[in-house]
Design a protein around this motif. Structure first.
Motif, PDB file in Angstrom:
ATOM      1  N   PHE A  60      80.532  59.639  50.825  1.00 50.92           N
ATOM      2  CA  PHE A  60      80.206  59.662  52.186  1.00 50.92           C
ATOM      3  C   PHE A  60      78.891  59.207  52.637  1.00 50.92           C
ATOM      4  O   PHE A  60      78.404  59.005  53.579  1.00 50.92           O
ATOM      5  CB  PHE A  60      80.295  61.371  52.287  1.00 50.92           C
ATOM      6  N   PHE A  61      78.069  59.378  51.651  1.00 53.65           N
ATOM      7  CA  PHE A  61      76.485  58.812  51.713  1.00 53.65           C
ATOM      8  C   PHE A  61      76.460  57.222  51.943  1.00 53.65           C
ATOM      9  O   PHE A  61      75.694  56.742  52.686  1.00 53.65           O
ATOM     10  CB  PHE A  61      75.378  59.163  50.957  1.00 53.65           C
ATOM     11  N   ILE A  62      77.393  56.557  51.446  1.00 55.48           N
ATOM     12  CA  ILE A  62      77.572  55.310  51.507  1.00 55.48           C
ATOM     13  C   ILE A  62      77.971  54.786  52.903  1.00 55.48           C
ATOM     14  O   ILE A  62      77.683  53.857  53.434  1.00 55.48           O
ATOM     15  CB  ILE A  62      78.475  54.719  50.263  1.00 55.48           C
ATOM     16  N   LEU A  63      79.112  55.679  53.249  1.00 60.68           N
ATOM     17  CA  LEU A  63      79.220  55.433  54.853  1.00 60.68           C
ATOM     18  C   LEU A  63      78.368  55.681  55.746  1.00 60.68           C
ATOM     19  O   LEU A  63      78.214  54.935  56.553  1.00 60.68           O
ATOM     20  CB  LEU A  63      80.765  56.332  54.991  1.00 60.68           C
ATOM     21  N   ALA A  64      77.677  56.928  55.530  1.00 65.12           N
ATOM     22  CA  ALA A  64      76.417  57.224  56.523  1.00 65.12           C
ATOM     23  C   ALA A  64      75.667  56.152  56.644  1.00 65.12           C
ATOM     24  O   ALA A  64      74.952  55.818  57.501  1.00 65.12           O
ATOM     25  CB  ALA A  64      75.798  58.581  56.030  1.00 65.12           C
ATOM     26  N   GLY A  65      75.249  55.704  55.357  1.00 66.87           N
ATOM     27  CA  GLY A  65      74.114  54.530  55.143  1.00 66.87           C
ATOM     28  C   GLY A  65      74.637  53.113  56.125  1.00 66.87           C
ATOM     29  O   GLY A  65      73.804  52.476  56.731  1.00 66.87           O
ATOM     30  N   LYS A 257      74.156  52.968  71.001  1.00 68.28           N
ATOM     31  CA  LYS A 257      75.233  51.994  71.638  1.00 68.28           C
ATOM     32  C   LYS A 257      75.218  50.867  70.934  1.00 68.28           C
ATOM     33  O   LYS A 257      75.582  49.845  71.395  1.00 68.28           O
ATOM     34  CB  LYS A 257      75.198  52.070  73.185  1.00 68.28           C
ATOM     35  N   ASP A 258      74.900  50.726  69.706  1.00 67.24           N
ATOM     36  CA  ASP A 258      75.105  49.497  68.928  1.00 67.24           C
ATOM     37  C   ASP A 258      76.438  49.532  68.178  1.00 67.24           C
ATOM     38  O   ASP A 258      76.624  48.186  67.626  1.00 67.24           O
ATOM     39  CB  ASP A 258      73.735  49.072  68.015  1.00 67.24           C
ATOM     40  N   LEU A 259      76.928  50.449  68.118  1.00 69.20           N
ATOM     41  CA  LEU A 259      78.444  50.345  67.498  1.00 69.20           C
ATOM     42  C   LEU A 259      79.454  50.450  68.271  1.00 69.20           C
ATOM     43  O   LEU A 259      79.426  50.813  69.523  1.00 69.20           O
ATOM     44  CB  LEU A 259      78.464  51.520  66.371  1.00 69.20           C
ATOM     45  N   ASP A 260      80.376  49.362  68.090  1.00 69.18           N
ATOM     46  CA  ASP A 260      81.688  49.554  68.828  1.00 69.18           C
ATOM     47  C   ASP A 260      82.795  49.664  67.954  1.00 69.18           C
ATOM     48  O   ASP A 260      82.825  49.717  66.875  1.00 69.18           O
ATOM     49  CB  ASP A 260      81.657  48.188  69.603  1.00 69.18           C
ATOM     50  N   ILE A 261      84.188  49.861  68.209  1.00 71.46           N
ATOM     51  CA  ILE A 261      85.144  49.791  67.679  1.00 71.46           C
ATOM     52  C   ILE A 261      85.406  48.895  66.687  1.00 71.46           C
ATOM     53  O   ILE A 261      85.805  49.146  65.548  1.00 71.46           O
ATOM     54  CB  ILE A 261      86.405  50.008  68.432  1.00 71.46           C
ATOM     55  N   GLN A 266      84.935  47.305  60.694  1.00 71.09           N
ATOM     56  CA  GLN A 266      84.420  46.547  59.439  1.00 71.09           C
ATOM     57  C   GLN A 266      83.563  47.552  58.741  1.00 71.09           C
ATOM     58  O   GLN A 266      83.603  47.445  57.425  1.00 71.09           O
ATOM     59  CB  GLN A 266      83.538  45.628  59.909  1.00 71.09           C
ATOM     60  N   ILE A 267      82.782  48.389  59.290  1.00 78.84           N
ATOM     61  CA  ILE A 267      82.096  49.663  58.456  1.00 78.84           C
ATOM     62  C   ILE A 267      82.872  50.255  57.345  1.00 78.84           C
ATOM     63  O   ILE A 267      82.485  50.414  56.320  1.00 78.84           O
ATOM     64  CB  ILE A 267      81.072  50.220  59.398  1.00 78.84           C
ATOM     65  N   PHE A 268      83.973  50.695  58.306  1.00 79.86           N
ATOM     66  CA  PHE A 268      84.991  51.556  57.342  1.00 79.86           C
ATOM     67  C   PHE A 268      85.473  50.735  55.957  1.00 79.86           C
ATOM     68  O   PHE A 268      85.535  51.097  55.038  1.00 79.86           O
ATOM     69  CB  PHE A 268      85.701  52.023  57.978  1.00 79.86           C
ATOM     70  N   SER A 272      84.690  51.385  52.219  1.00 75.87           N
ATOM     71  CA  SER A 272      85.846  51.926  51.481  1.00 75.87           C
ATOM     72  C   SER A 272      85.899  50.802  50.094  1.00 75.87           C
ATOM     73  O   SER A 272      85.936  51.342  49.071  1.00 75.87           O
ATOM     74  CB  SER A 272      87.071  51.489  52.145  1.00 75.87           C
ATOM     75  N   ILE A 273      85.535  49.697  50.484  1.00 82.99           N
ATOM     76  CA  ILE A 273      85.488  48.696  49.059  1.00 82.99           C
ATOM     77  C   ILE A 273      84.394  48.950  48.149  1.00 82.99           C
ATOM     78  O   ILE A 273      84.605  49.179  46.983  1.00 82.99           O
ATOM     79  CB  ILE A 273      85.319  47.132  49.602  1.00 82.99           C
ATOM     80  N   THR A 274      83.168  49.424  48.709  1.00 81.15           N
ATOM     81  CA  THR A 274      82.083  49.740  47.845  1.00 81.15           C
ATOM     82  C   THR A 274      82.189  51.181  47.133  1.00 81.15           C
ATOM     83  O   THR A 274      82.153  51.310  46.049  1.00 81.15           O
ATOM     84  CB  THR A 274      80.562  50.009  48.748  1.00 81.15           C
ATOM     85  N   SER A 275      82.896  52.170  48.014  1.00 81.73           N
ATOM     86  CA  SER A 275      83.126  53.306  47.259  1.00 81.73           C
ATOM     87  C   SER A 275      84.127  53.207  46.123  1.00 81.73           C
ATOM     88  O   SER A 275      84.006  53.753  44.950  1.00 81.73           O
ATOM     89  CB  SER A 275      83.544  54.462  48.270  1.00 81.73           C
ATOM     90  N   SER A 276      85.329  52.351  46.587  1.00 82.62           N
ATOM     91  CA  SER A 276      86.279  52.217  45.433  1.00 82.62           C
ATOM     92  C   SER A 276      85.776  51.646  44.112  1.00 82.62           C
ATOM     93  O   SER A 276      86.023  51.840  43.130  1.00 82.62           O
ATOM     94  CB  SER A 276      87.616  51.389  46.134  1.00 82.62           C
ATOM     95  N   ILE A 277      84.861  50.583  44.238  1.00 82.19           N
ATOM     96  CA  ILE A 277      84.198  50.152  43.050  1.00 82.19           C
ATOM     97  C   ILE A 277      83.457  50.975  42.355  1.00 82.19           C
ATOM     98  O   ILE A 277      83.602  51.226  41.038  1.00 82.19           O
ATOM     99  CB  ILE A 277      83.360  48.822  43.435  1.00 82.19           C
TER     100      ILE A 277
END
Length: 422
Positions: A60-65, A257-261, A266-268, A272-277
């Motif tokens: 979760f902290f990885i995703l938040a970062g 408003k710098d994030l879009d769908i 891509q962030i997810f 996910s890749i980083t967390s799974s590793i």
């Protein structure tokens, strides 16, 4: 037989087999050779290692970062840092380090801190006349604060591995992290004065600082909310990580408003890749650690070292030396998972508090991030700065020396780590 386990592991590392696979293969080969435990223990131990509520904080902290990294946070933190320290000689170098400190309190990752801030500031420093290798070295060194200042993913993993409070570890990391950042600024100032690097801007007025602060307020509030909530007992580190994800999404998508769908998708994927590793490393390392423990290697090492009748100071120096060497060649998270069960019994036997040892361990491994030949921050900053790796290595040496001095201070002055811990 334990020697075989480590020899196989070192051989696999040497031929560049991925860390998680190396740990798993070494464990399986050792298991086949000894057959001391049932085969079913392998998957049971791996799944049990991942079935941990505190460990959920890491992904979760990885995703938040990631959300904060791509959500317009870096640019606003840079502008606020410039208003604070841009007027000092070598201003952009100080801006880089201070921004890293702020970003470290958001991302919990040295690599993310180096990449996110370096992408903005290295080019700016070069444009202002700074040497490219020095600019990259400043960013690589500043990025190391990412794993010392809370929230820190390595501190979370140490807390899980050592069975100690992650909240206490976060509190203990505050002063050492700030000390590290300030000492890096001192080195940057000395080098900038020698090389004639000028300030980035004139001294900002109170109004200009306030204007920059207002633009960065939502970014700066994140660590206040997260760490304040943890220390105030409002939520656990894992719950804080979830709050950080929601906060990062709301700020990046609705406020800045710098994030879009498309970017969020891509962030997810990246998270996910980083967390799974990381989780794969934890799973295989847990079985490796189980075998090491079942062979009573930690106790044997502790008995052997204590049997040498060395003074506690010499033993502490030996522990630091071992961590420095390992950090030079091994990835930070894998080092923590493998070495904690081996070295913590030795540390506690000579009177080092587990919380204090966790900070010693993370500061050691942060030095490994800028130590050749495998320093990850060096590779990232060289790539982002579009400069030669060898040039960055030469430029990093003064920063490396001050970090070792920091390590000695943190090691022999426990109050720096434990002073704020209740």
């Amino acid at each position: 037989m334990t020697a075989v386990l480590f020899l196989v592991l070192l051989f696999l590392f040497f031929i560049n087999v991925p860390i998680a696979v190396s740990l798993g293969m070494a464990s399986i080969i050792f298991f086949i050779m000894t057959n001391d435990v049932p085969l079913i223990t392998l998957p049971q131990t791996m799944f049990a290692a991942l079935d941990s509520f505190p460990l959920m904080a890491a992904p979760f902290f990885i995703l938040a970062g990631k959300l904060m990294e791509h959500g317009g946070i870096s640019e606003r933190l840079v502008e606020f840092s410039k208003s604070l320290v841009g007027h000092i000689k070598g201003g952009l170098a100080h801006v880089s380090i201070v921004t890293c400190i702020f970003f470290a309190a958001i991302s919990g990752s040295a690599q993310a801190t180096t990449a996110a801030v370096g992408a903005i500031l290295i080019a700016s420093m070069v444009k202002e006349g700074y040497d490219r290798s020095f600019s990259s070295a400043v960013q690589a060194a500043g990025g190391t604060t990412g794993i010392v200042i809370p929230p820190s993913v390595p501190l979370i993993l140490y807390g899980v591995s050592a069975g100690v409070s992650i909240t206490d570890l976060f509190i203990a990391g505050i002063v050492p992290g700030i000390l590290l950042g300030v000492s890096l600024m001192v080195v940057a100032y000395v080098i900038s004065k020698k090389q004639g690097y000028r300030a980035a801007a004139s001294s900002a007025s109170a109004g200009e600082v306030w204007a920059a602060f207002k633009k960065a307020i939502f970014a700066l509030l994140m660590p206040v909310i997260i760490l304040g909530g943890i220390y105030g007992g409002i939520f656990t580190p894992t719950e804080a990580a979830v709050v950080a994800v929601v906060y990062g999404f709301v700020i990046g998508f609705f406020v800045y408003k710098d994030l879009d769908i498309k970017r969020i998708k891509q962030i997810f994927i990246e998270s996910s890749i980083t967390s799974s590793i990381i989780l794969f490393i934890i799973a295989t390392a847990s079985f490796f650690g189980f075998l090491v423990t079942s062979e009573q290697m930690p106790q044997s090492m502790a008995d052997a070292l204590l049997g040498l009748d060395l003074s506690p100071i010499i033993l502490v120096l030996l522990l630091n030396l071992a961590l420095l060497v390992v950090g030079t060649f091994m990835e930070t998270l894998a080092s923590i998972i493998i070495l904690t069960p081996l070295l913590l019994p030795i540390a506690t036997n000579i009177g080092i508090d587990p919380i204090h040892f966790g900070i010693i361990m993370v500061v050691n491994l942060s030095i490994g991030l800028i130590t050749p030949p495998v320093g990850m921050n060096l590779f990232i900053s060289a790539q982002v700065g579009q400069t030669n790796y060898a040039d960055v290595v030469r430029a990093i040496m003064p920063f490396l020396c001050i970090m070792i001095i920091n390590l000695i201070i943190v090691t022999f002055l426990p109050a720096i780590s434990s002073g704020l811990v209740p």
